[in-house]
Design a protein around this motif. Structure first.
Motif, PDB file in Angstrom:
ATOM      1  N   ARG A   1      37.225  32.823  39.898  1.00  0.00           N
ATOM      2  CA  ARG A   1      36.685  32.054  38.779  1.00  0.00           C
ATOM      3  C   ARG A   1      36.480  32.972  37.562  1.00  0.00           C
ATOM      4  NH1 ARG A   1      33.451  29.497  41.821  1.00  0.00           N
ATOM      5  NH2 ARG A   1      31.640  30.841  41.545  1.00  0.00           N
ATOM      6  N   GLY A   2      35.964  34.148  37.840  1.00  0.00           N
ATOM      7  CA  GLY A   2      35.710  35.111  36.763  1.00  0.00           C
ATOM      8  C   GLY A   2      36.993  35.548  36.059  1.00  0.00           C
ATOM      9  N   GLN A   3      38.075  35.666  36.839  1.00  0.00           N
ATOM     10  CA  GLN A   3      39.348  36.105  36.268  1.00  0.00           C
ATOM     11  C   GLN A   3      40.205  34.935  35.777  1.00  0.00           C
ATOM     12  OE1 GLN A   3      40.050  39.233  35.666  1.00  0.00           O
ATOM     13  NE2 GLN A   3      38.158  39.929  36.669  1.00  0.00           N
ATOM     14  N   GLY A   4      39.779  33.723  36.113  1.00  0.00           N
ATOM     15  CA  GLY A   4      40.538  32.538  35.718  1.00  0.00           C
ATOM     16  C   GLY A   4      41.874  32.443  36.431  1.00  0.00           C
ATOM     17  N   ILE A   5      41.878  32.734  37.735  1.00  0.00           N
ATOM     18  CA  ILE A   5      43.141  32.745  38.500  1.00  0.00           C
ATOM     19  C   ILE A   5      43.013  31.876  39.744  1.00  0.00           C
ATOM     20  CG2 ILE A   5      43.852  35.036  37.687  1.00  0.00           C
ATOM     21  CD1 ILE A   5      42.787  36.189  40.329  1.00  0.00           C
ATOM     22  N   SER A   6      44.180  31.600  40.359  1.00  0.00           N
ATOM     23  CA  SER A   6      44.210  30.840  41.616  1.00  0.00           C
ATOM     24  C   SER A   6      44.457  31.800  42.773  1.00  0.00           C
ATOM     25  CB  SER A   6      45.325  29.795  41.563  1.00  0.00           C
ATOM     26  OG  SER A   6      46.575  30.454  41.409  1.00  0.00           O
ATOM     27  N   ALA A   7      44.380  31.299  43.995  1.00  0.00           N
ATOM     28  CA  ALA A   7      44.519  32.131  45.193  1.00  0.00           C
ATOM     29  C   ALA A   7      45.879  32.813  45.255  1.00  0.00           C
ATOM     30  CB  ALA A   7      44.285  31.286  46.443  1.00  0.00           C
ATOM     31  N   GLU A   8      46.921  32.150  44.710  1.00  0.00           N
ATOM     32  CA  GLU A   8      48.276  32.722  44.771  1.00  0.00           C
ATOM     33  C   GLU A   8      48.400  34.008  43.941  1.00  0.00           C
ATOM     34  OE1 GLU A   8      47.909  29.313  43.702  1.00  0.00           O
ATOM     35  OE2 GLU A   8      47.812  28.918  45.873  1.00  0.00           O
ATOM     36  N   GLN A   9      47.495  34.155  42.974  1.00  0.00           N
ATOM     37  CA  GLN A   9      47.595  35.318  42.088  1.00  0.00           C
ATOM     38  C   GLN A   9      46.803  36.521  42.586  1.00  0.00           C
ATOM     39  OE1 GLN A   9      46.502  32.547  38.724  1.00  0.00           O
ATOM     40  NE2 GLN A   9      47.838  33.939  37.563  1.00  0.00           N
ATOM     41  N   VAL A  10      46.130  36.355  43.723  1.00  0.00           N
ATOM     42  CA  VAL A  10      45.324  37.444  44.272  1.00  0.00           C
ATOM     43  C   VAL A  10      46.220  38.429  45.021  1.00  0.00           C
ATOM     44  CG1 VAL A  10      43.485  38.055  45.896  1.00  0.00           C
ATOM     45  CG2 VAL A  10      43.254  36.022  44.442  1.00  0.00           C
ATOM     46  N   SER A  11      46.024  39.731  44.761  1.00  0.00           N
ATOM     47  CA  SER A  11      46.746  40.796  45.476  1.00  0.00           C
ATOM     48  C   SER A  11      45.725  41.650  46.219  1.00  0.00           C
ATOM     49  CB  SER A  11      47.533  41.664  44.499  1.00  0.00           C
ATOM     50  OG  SER A  11      48.457  40.890  43.770  1.00  0.00           O
ATOM     51  N   THR A  12      46.219  42.604  46.957  1.00  0.00           N
ATOM     52  CA  THR A  12      45.321  43.540  47.647  1.00  0.00           C
ATOM     53  C   THR A  12      45.784  44.968  47.371  1.00  0.00           C
ATOM     54  OG1 THR A  12      46.634  43.528  49.668  1.00  0.00           O
ATOM     55  CG2 THR A  12      44.859  41.886  49.514  1.00  0.00           C
ATOM     56  N   PHE A  13      44.850  45.914  47.556  1.00  0.00           N
ATOM     57  CA  PHE A  13      45.207  47.343  47.446  1.00  0.00           C
ATOM     58  C   PHE A  13      44.270  48.128  48.368  1.00  0.00           C
ATOM     59  CE2 PHE A  13      41.569  47.108  44.728  1.00  0.00           C
ATOM     60  CZ  PHE A  13      41.043  48.401  44.615  1.00  0.00           C
ATOM     61  N   GLN A  14      44.682  49.337  48.687  1.00  0.00           N
ATOM     62  CA  GLN A  14      43.915  50.185  49.603  1.00  0.00           C
ATOM     63  C   GLN A  14      43.019  51.106  48.786  1.00  0.00           C
ATOM     64  OE1 GLN A  14      44.510  49.534  52.880  1.00  0.00           O
ATOM     65  NE2 GLN A  14      42.801  50.828  53.503  1.00  0.00           N
ATOM     66  N   ALA A  15      41.729  50.987  48.966  1.00  0.00           N
ATOM     67  CA  ALA A  15      40.763  51.864  48.289  1.00  0.00           C
ATOM     68  C   ALA A  15      40.136  52.776  49.339  1.00  0.00           C
ATOM     69  CB  ALA A  15      39.682  51.047  47.578  1.00  0.00           C
ATOM     70  N   GLY A  16      40.770  53.915  49.577  1.00  0.00           N
ATOM     71  CA  GLY A  16      40.304  54.791  50.650  1.00  0.00           C
ATOM     72  C   GLY A  16      40.564  54.147  51.990  1.00  0.00           C
ATOM     73  N   LYS A  17      39.504  53.947  52.738  1.00  0.00           N
ATOM     74  CA  LYS A  17      39.657  53.330  54.068  1.00  0.00           C
ATOM     75  C   LYS A  17      39.491  51.814  53.995  1.00  0.00           C
ATOM     76  CE  LYS A  17      38.020  57.382  56.633  1.00  0.00           C
ATOM     77  NZ  LYS A  17      37.018  57.910  57.565  1.00  0.00           N
ATOM     78  N   VAL A  18      39.117  51.315  52.814  1.00  0.00           N
ATOM     79  CA  VAL A  18      38.824  49.881  52.683  1.00  0.00           C
ATOM     80  C   VAL A  18      39.944  49.187  51.919  1.00  0.00           C
ATOM     81  CG1 VAL A  18      37.167  48.167  51.835  1.00  0.00           C
ATOM     82  CG2 VAL A  18      36.351  50.387  52.669  1.00  0.00           C
ATOM     83  N   GLU A  19      40.380  48.022  52.423  1.00  0.00           N
ATOM     84  CA  GLU A  19      41.359  47.212  51.705  1.00  0.00           C
ATOM     85  C   GLU A  19      40.603  46.205  50.847  1.00  0.00           C
ATOM     86  OE1 GLU A  19      45.487  44.696  52.509  1.00  0.00           O
ATOM     87  OE2 GLU A  19      44.007  44.896  54.119  1.00  0.00           O
ATOM     88  N   LYS A  20      40.965  46.129  49.575  1.00  0.00           N
ATOM     89  CA  LYS A  20      40.259  45.238  48.657  1.00  0.00           C
ATOM     90  C   LYS A  20      41.224  44.250  48.023  1.00  0.00           C
ATOM     91  CE  LYS A  20      36.310  47.923  47.041  1.00  0.00           C
ATOM     92  NZ  LYS A  20      35.605  48.352  45.808  1.00  0.00           N
ATOM     93  N   VAL A  21      40.650  43.128  47.527  1.00  0.00           N
ATOM     94  CA  VAL A  21      41.461  42.179  46.768  1.00  0.00           C
ATOM     95  C   VAL A  21      41.436  42.593  45.299  1.00  0.00           C
ATOM     96  CG1 VAL A  21      41.024  40.272  48.352  1.00  0.00           C
ATOM     97  CG2 VAL A  21      39.560  40.563  46.344  1.00  0.00           C
ATOM     98  N   CYS A  22      42.454  42.197  44.564  1.00  0.00           N
ATOM     99  CA  CYS A  22      42.518  42.542  43.144  1.00  0.00           C
ATOM    100  C   CYS A  22      43.398  41.540  42.422  1.00  0.00           C
ATOM    101  CB  CYS A  22      43.031  43.968  42.955  1.00  0.00           C
ATOM    102  SG  CYS A  22      44.759  44.156  43.458  1.00  0.00           S
TER     103      CYS A  22
END
Length: 689
Positions: free
Chosen positions: A96-117
């Motif tokens: 909601r904050g980024q004004g995007i839908s689920a299809e536009q969500v990506s992920t990346f590896q931040a150290g040992k934790v995988e995050k959405v972006c």
């Protein structure tokens, strides 16, 4: 990608001449930073500055920022989805904050934790949009001490702005800078070509202004001035005095430089030339002319800002303006001669030097007493040193020094000569202030050297005696500079005296004025010793070389200097690095083990390597001792370089920490003897390689 040439010109009322060059350079630097921060590549920037304008030509600049992608980080994947793989409230909030839908969500590896972006594509802005902001920011960041507003505008600048040019090739970049709408219209010389000039292309700038009698390039104007001044000086077989600051200031005062030579009456040459030169340079911005013996000639050169049809009128006007200034200097000079220099001491009795240390006359009496004592060290005649000291501050009460404070000492020299004092005494009055700055010349007379030393020592010891030593930012009596002057006077005149002796001699003159003589003596000596580093660093000597000598705390500045020279030379030898390392190793061993008393017992040496080192040490000690005694440290260290091979062999083949206590003790004595030979000059173990 297309590349462009951009011209920016800010037209103003006459800009402050002393800061014009700095403003130009700062504007260029700020715009370079702005372009780099915006990701706009360019080949180079040419900067121009004249009295009524600051300008930049940006060559081969890109017309568009590159497209970029920015990553916006969200929650960890584990927190973003529930057990069924559906978005949690955390992920929904992020989308909601980024004004995007689920299809536009990506992920990346931040150290040992995988995050959405979310990777957002950002289209680069064009030059026309970015440049006005970069330019305005640069203008806002210029180093301007006092800004002003003009008319109804709330925008501030160093002077009122009159026009703004902003061209990209042949196109105007439409913007508002300093509350002025940008255009392609500039203006020429205020008098020769005041009409508006329409620029068809950014590359036309220099030629268009040149045709309108304006040389926009600071360096080009300066080169013209240099050539014209030299030609006019050559015509009368003279040399122009062209101080760098005055040269820059005059260049900043004119758009079209035209040098003209004028004259003044020869009768003024009877006045101290320093006074005439000062008033012509400081007040009139003239270049003075001297002959090949540095004697002032009755000419000066002025730089006009117009090509006059009748230059003689400009010349006569300047001659008319300068005459009263030279007459003032002449009047003060003649007035002062009505009163003998020595009689001015009564006024010194009413001038406070420092509240706790008394008047200038009391200081003068201390300087005179110390000068007599120092004359035995400097080789000056005691009677001359005392006479010069008593006259040293008298010119401070003269009319000439009152008008031209920079002539203190110099005026005294002139008056002393006129009163028939000998050259030693007269010259010393001007030389007492030397050296005035780092690298300045020293007094040429022994009396001047004596007076310069005495004056500085009396001030330094007195200020320390009342507990007002310099702090981090406060040094009102310039004691740091003064201390380096003391060291230079001792070293460069090869005076064989210790700092402690000098401070003790000075303290004798203070009697009860300074309560704690012992503390003052220790503090003053420590302060003087602390200035070695600044002095030698200014000369380009490496810090570790200075530290190698400071480790021995030589009492005499002359001795300190000879050791510095020796260590500097030693560093150039091929053996230096290995010997410095070996000395460090020896120092570490001796620091951990108490060295047994007594000499090395030759019969206790069992290994060939330790015997060889011992023999070499005995031989070198005999050679080096006379060199050390005569302070020929350079030669001594050069001879000690021969120890490299036996030292290397010793450490390779001999166990210092032997189980046999007597062997160990003897080897420690051997190392102590080795160390002692080197530390007779400096602690080379601290040298870095």
């Amino acid at each position: 990608m297309s590349l462009h040439t951009v011209l920016f010109e800010l037209g103003c009322e006459e800009l402050p001449p002393k800061s014009l060059k700095n403003l130009r350079d700062a504007l260029k630097s700020e715009v370079e930073k702005g372009l780099q921060a915006a990701g706009l590549a360019f080949e180079h920037i040419d900067a121009y500055a004249a009295p009524r304008r600051l300008a930049l030509k940006i060559v081969a600049v890109e017309g568009q920022q590159p497209d970029t992608q920015k990553r916006f980080d969200g929650p960890a994947v584990q927190a973003a989805y529930d057990s069924e793989g559906k978005p949690t409230k955390a992920l929904e909030g992020f989308m909601r904050g980024q004004g995007i839908s689920a299809e536009q969500v990506s992920t990346f590896q931040a150290g040992k934790v995988e995050k959405v972006c979310y990777y957002k594509d950002i289209k680069g802005q064009n030059l026309d949009t970015l440049l006005p902001v970069i330019l305005q920011t640069a203008l806002d960041n210029l180093p301007i001490a006092k800004r002003m507003r003009s008319a109804a505008s709330r925008t501030e600048f160093v002077r009122p702005v009159q026009w703004v040019v902003l061209l990209k090739d042949d196109q105007i970049i439409d913007a508002t800078i300093q509350d002025f709408k940008t255009g392609n219209v500039t203006y020429g010389h205020r008098f020769h070509a005041p009409e508006a000039i329409t620029l068809k292309h950014a590359n036309d700038y220099l030629d268009a202004l040149r045709q309108a009698k304006v040389i926009a390039s600071f360096e080009e104007r300066q080169a013209i001035i240099d050539a014209q001044v030299k030609q006019l000086a050559d015509e009368v077989n003279a040399i122009a005095i062209v101080p760098a600051d005055l040269r820059d200031e005059v260049t900043a005062l004119v758009e079209l430089p035209v040098a003209l030579r004028a004259t003044f009456e020869e009768r003024f040459l009877a006045v101290p030339q320093e006074a005439l030169i000062t008033t012509m340079q400081d007040n009139q911005k003239y270049f003075c002319l001297v002959d090949h013996h540095n004697k002032l000639q009755p000419y000066f050169i002025t730089i006009s800002n117009i090509e006059s049809k009748d230059p003689t009128q400009i010349i006569e006007g300047n001659e008319k303006v300068v005459r009263p200034r030279l007459s003032d200097a002449e009047f003060f000079f003649l007035q002062d001669q009505k009163q003998p220099l020595a009689s001015r001491k009564d006024k010194l009795k009413n001038m406070v030097f420092q509240a706790q240390l008394g008047t200038l006359w009391e200081k003068t009496e201390r300087v005179a007493k110390l000068s007599v004592a120092l004359s035995q060290i400097t080789g000056a005649q005691a009677v001359d040193a005392e006479k010069a000291a008593f006259l040293s501050k008298c010119d401070l009460t003269s009319e000439l020094v009152g008008e031209f404070p920079e002539l203190q000492g110099i005026a005294g020299t002139y008056y002393a000569h006129l009163e028939g004092e000998n050259d030693e005494v007269a010259q010393a009055l001007g030389e007492q202030y030397l050296p005035k700055f780092a690298g300045d010349v020293l007094p040429q007379t022994k009396t001047g050297t004596t007076l310069a030393l005495a004056d500085r020592l009396v001030t330094l010891v007195g200020i320390f005696g009342i507990g007002q030593a310099p702090t981090g930012s406060k040094d009102p009596f310039a004691l740091r500079r003064s201390a380096i002057g003391i060291l230079r006077l001792i070293i460069e005149n090869e005076l064989d005296v210790t700092l402690d002796e000098l401070v003790l001699l000075t303290l004798d003159d203070y009697a009860d004025v300074i309560k704690d003589h012992a503390k003052t003596r220790a503090d003053a000596v420590a302060f003087l010793e602390g200035r070695y580093r600044a002095k030698y660093e200014d000369q380009g000597v490496d810090v570790d070389v200075i530290q190698a000598v400071q480790a021995l705390s030589p009492a005499s500045p002359l001795d300190f200097d000879k050791r510095i020279t020796a260590v500097q030379h030693f560093r150039t030898l091929p053996e230096a690095a290995a010997l410095a390392a070996a000395n460090k190793r020896v120092a570490n061993i001796l620091a951990k083990e108490a060295t047994p008393e007594g000499a090395v017992i030759e019969s206790k040496l069992v290994e060939d390597a330790e015997k060889a080192l011992y023999q070499q040490l005995q031989s070198l000690t005999t050679e080096v001792q006379p060199l050390l005694a005569s302070r020929n440290y350079t030669e001594a260290l050069s001879k000690l370089a021969a120890l490299r091979a036996p030292i290397d062999a010793f450490f390779e083949n001999v166990m210092v920490m032997a189980d046999d206590a007597e062997l160990k003790a003897n080897r420690l004595r051997l190392l102590a003897q080795l160390r002692g030979l080197f530390t007779a000059v400096a602690d080379i173990s601290v040298l870095q390689h």
